[in-house]
Design an enzyme around this catalytic site. Structure first.
Site, PDB file in Angstrom:
ATOM      1  N   LYS A  75       0.844  -1.198   0.000  1.00 13.04           N
ATOM      2  CA  LYS A  75       0.000   0.000   0.000  1.00 13.04           C
ATOM      3  C   LYS A  75       0.875   1.242   0.000  1.00 13.04           C
ATOM      4  O   LYS A  75       1.895   1.296   0.713  1.00 13.04           O
ATOM      5  CB  LYS A  75      -0.903  -0.038   1.240  1.00 13.04           C
ATOM      6  CG  LYS A  75      -1.935   1.085   1.334  1.00 13.04           C
ATOM      7  CD  LYS A  75      -2.815   0.874   2.574  1.00 13.04           C
ATOM      8  CE  LYS A  75      -3.870   1.950   2.740  1.00 13.04           C
ATOM      9  NZ  LYS A  75      -4.721   1.707   3.923  1.00 13.04           N
ATOM     10  N   SER A 149      -9.442   1.614   3.125  1.00 14.66           N
ATOM     11  CA  SER A 149      -8.660   2.456   2.235  1.00 14.66           C
ATOM     12  C   SER A 149      -7.669   1.653   1.389  1.00 14.66           C
ATOM     13  O   SER A 149      -7.127   2.148   0.414  1.00 14.66           O
ATOM     14  CB  SER A 149      -7.903   3.516   3.054  1.00 14.66           C
ATOM     15  OG  SER A 149      -6.991   2.906   3.966  1.00 14.66           O
ATOM     16  N   SER A 173      -9.644  -0.744   7.301  1.00 10.86           N
ATOM     17  CA  SER A 173      -9.094  -0.731   5.944  1.00 10.86           C
ATOM     18  C   SER A 173      -8.391  -2.014   5.542  1.00 10.86           C
ATOM     19  O   SER A 173      -8.099  -2.212   4.359  1.00 10.86           O
ATOM     20  CB  SER A 173      -8.117   0.441   5.794  1.00 10.86           C
ATOM     21  OG  SER A 173      -8.786   1.664   5.968  1.00 10.86           O
TER      22      SER A 173
END
Length: 601
Positions: A75, A149, A173
């Site tokens: 990420k 997210s 997330s």
């Protein structure tokens, strides 16, 4: 070789039988082209640099490097040396010189970074559409949001592009995107994985999370990365207990029926009921519990202290560049400017009060099971009402880190409309192994395909020794993958199962007078043994018999003890065959001895 699956066991089995890392890299890029989703990755590793990293790996050695040759994604709020970190905000971009601690540990274990993935900007959101880059497409149905997210990380795994990926989880997330894309999302105990090198959202709550196609893959990554880090003041020690294939009868708490929230999604409600029935069929005792105070705790996350904490993380940047931020993100975080220190303390006091209320509930059960998300939202619905839809996505996730719980989202089947159904198992801090063990059983019972790949979950026998009619054999020397006699196993149709180590009860010797250099393993005197690297290969009974009949003296097959407490058949040397042999136990295994001594002679 036919298309290679990217779960860790299948990929390692392919490597053991001659598949190359170069071919893996080519497969990654071929899948990227086939998926054709420009929203998944913000930055991709250069192929030349990636192949140069492969040279550093050395020969296939899944004992020394348990993630040898395994591709993963990161990420883009987690640092990878030499790759830009943007947090999905181009104006914020910087290029770190050092890997985040968790990335460095994965690289040391042999894993290869494929690239940096898209996210809700500054990890603020649970929908996956708050990004200035193209929005990643939900892997199951592109009309639906991918979840955030950690949107790109989840989709990259669900599409079979990488074996696992890293996300972060503050409000859910690491779980919501897993549930919406039919994969596993492991949210460790806060502090179990270092957050050094991670752009903070709420430093007191942030957790690096792991996405994978299967529970045991996610837990294998957790096992490599869960360790204290002196550079992270929030780091903690969490025991990495082995997964238990048949955990004891467990008491599982669930939201009381009248407290469940699905916002009109009857398919999700029915899917949760089906999941609970499966838990009962697995021997679990289901107990309904009032859930109002869990919801009240969840509501705190976007109030007072924790909105202020998000602002504190990026205040200097935001004050100078707010116009360059995503408008929804800027509005949420910018709300902290209206808050006072008194507001923050009021939030902390409220949290402490709710902790006291729910602590007896958490303690009364072994773990808790909730829906991962209450519904599947379309992209259009989220764009029409970005705040309310996002908040609802966190119904069963927002309270978890505030209450210092660990959790794992796991596919539990399909809803009546064909969309993925997922539940999340939660428990008190430190019980990561417990929730993962039950999650593995839920996934096996679900009978679903992995992500969007179409790959079936491998049978338990392919993931755990002793589950079918085949016979597991521990090899210790010239029959290891890549060694001169490994072809004898492959000609008999043997399958690579896993890398392992013996119990600390053996000595390893380089035998004298061998045409093909090979070692002998012998049981040591009590207190004088060490643990030795082995590989577990599996043969059908007839093939096992033919193999054993071909073994020359002084070697034979006996029963070995492994360091996980299990046993299997394996090579042992007769004591008479050790005359003139050299004790090489200090190397811990034949492969290291060959690499450090024989290769240099």
């Amino acid at each position: 070789m036919s298309e290679v699956r990217f779960d860790i066991g299948s990929l390692h089995a392919a490597y053991a039988q001659g598949f190359s890392v170069r071919s893996m890299v080519e497969a990654v890029h071929a899948r990227l082209v086939a998926v054709d989703d420009p929203g998944i990755f913000i930055h991709l590793a250069d192929r030349t640099s990636l192949l140069a990293e492969v040279l550093v790996l050395g020969a296939f050695d899944p004992v020394a490097k348990p993630l040898w040759g395994i591709p993963f994604a990161v990420k883009d709020n987690i640092d990878v040396a030499g790759m830009p970190t943007t947090a999905a905000c181009p104006a914020f971009s910087y290029t770190p010189e050092k890997d985040a601690t968790v990335v460095a540990r994965l690289k040391a274990a042999g894993a290869l970074v494929i690239g940096k993935t898209n996210l809700d900007q500054f990890a603020t959101g649970l929908v996956g559409v708050r990004t200035p880059y193209p929005v990643p497409r939900n892997a199951i149905d592109p009309a639906l949001v991918p979840g955030g997210s950690s949107s790109g990380s989840a989709v990259a795994v669900a599409q079979g592009i990488v074996s696992f990926s890293l996300g972060t989880d503050t409000a859910g997330s690491g779980r919501v995107p897993a549930g919406l894309n039919n994969i596993v999302g492991l949210k460790p105990t806060v502090g179990a994985l270092s957050t050094t090198g991670v752009v903070p959202a709420c430093r007191t709550l942030d957790s690096v999370s792991i996405f994978a196609l299967m529970v045991d893959d996610a837990y294998a990554v957790f096992s490599v990365t869960a360790a204290p880090d002196v550079s992270d003041p929030y780091s903690t020690t969490v025991a990495v207990a082995p997964l238990v294939s048949s955990p004891p009868v467990l008491t599982v708490g669930v939201p009381a029926h009248t407290d469940r929230q699905f916002f009109g999604d009857t398919a999700m409600e029915a899917g949760f009921d089906t999941a609970l029935a499966k838990l009962q069929s697995l021997g679990c005792h289901i107990v309904e519990m009032p859930f109002g105070d869990f919801y009240n705790t969840a509501n705190l996350l976007y109030e007072g202290a924790w909105v202020a904490e998000r602002y504190a993380a990026i205040a200097r940047f935001m004050d100078a560049h707010e116009a360059e931020m995503h408008p929804v993100t800027a509005k949420i975080i910018g709300g902290a400017r209206k808050l006072s220190a008194a507001d923050a303390f009021r939030g902390l006091y409220a949290l402490q009060a709710y902790k006291a209320k729910v602590a007896p509930l958490i303690a009364s059960v072994d773990l808790i099971c909730v829906p991962t998300a209450p519904t599947h939202y379309t992209v259009d619905a989220v764009l029409a009402d970005p705040v309310v839809t996002n908040s609802r996505n966190g119904t069963y996730t927002n309270f978890v880190n505030l209450l210092d719980m660990c959790g794992i989202a796991v596919p539990s089947g399909r809803r009546s409309d064909g969309l993925p159904m997922s539940v999340t198992l939660l428990a008190a801090a430190g019980k990561d192994g417990l929730v993962a063990s039950l999650a593995e059983r839920i996934h096996a019972a679900a009978g679903t395909r992995l992500g969007a790949t179409g790959w079936p979950l491998p049978p338990a026998a392919a993931r755990e020794p002793g589950r079918d009619d085949s016979i597991d054999l521990a090899v210790v020397g010239a029959h290891l993958s890549g060694m001169p006699l490994n072809f004898q196993l492959q000609e008999l149709g043997a399958d690579f199962r896993r890398a392992a180590r013996t119990a600390a009860a053996y000595r390893l010797y380089a035998l004298a007078g061998q045409a093909v250099p090979k070692p002998g393993l012998a049981r040591a005197e009590e207190g004088d043994g060490v643990s030795i690297d082995v590989e577990i290969w599996s043969l059908q009974p007839a093939a096992f018999g033919r193999f054993v009949a071909s073994i020359p003296a002084p070697l034979g097959i006996g029963t070995l003890e492994l360091n996980d407490g299990s046993t299997c058949k394996g090579f042992l040397a007769e004591s008479a065959g050790l005359d003139g042999a050299t004790d090489i136990s200090g190397f811990g295994g034949w492969r290291r001895y060959v690499g450090e001594v024989l290769a240099a002679s």
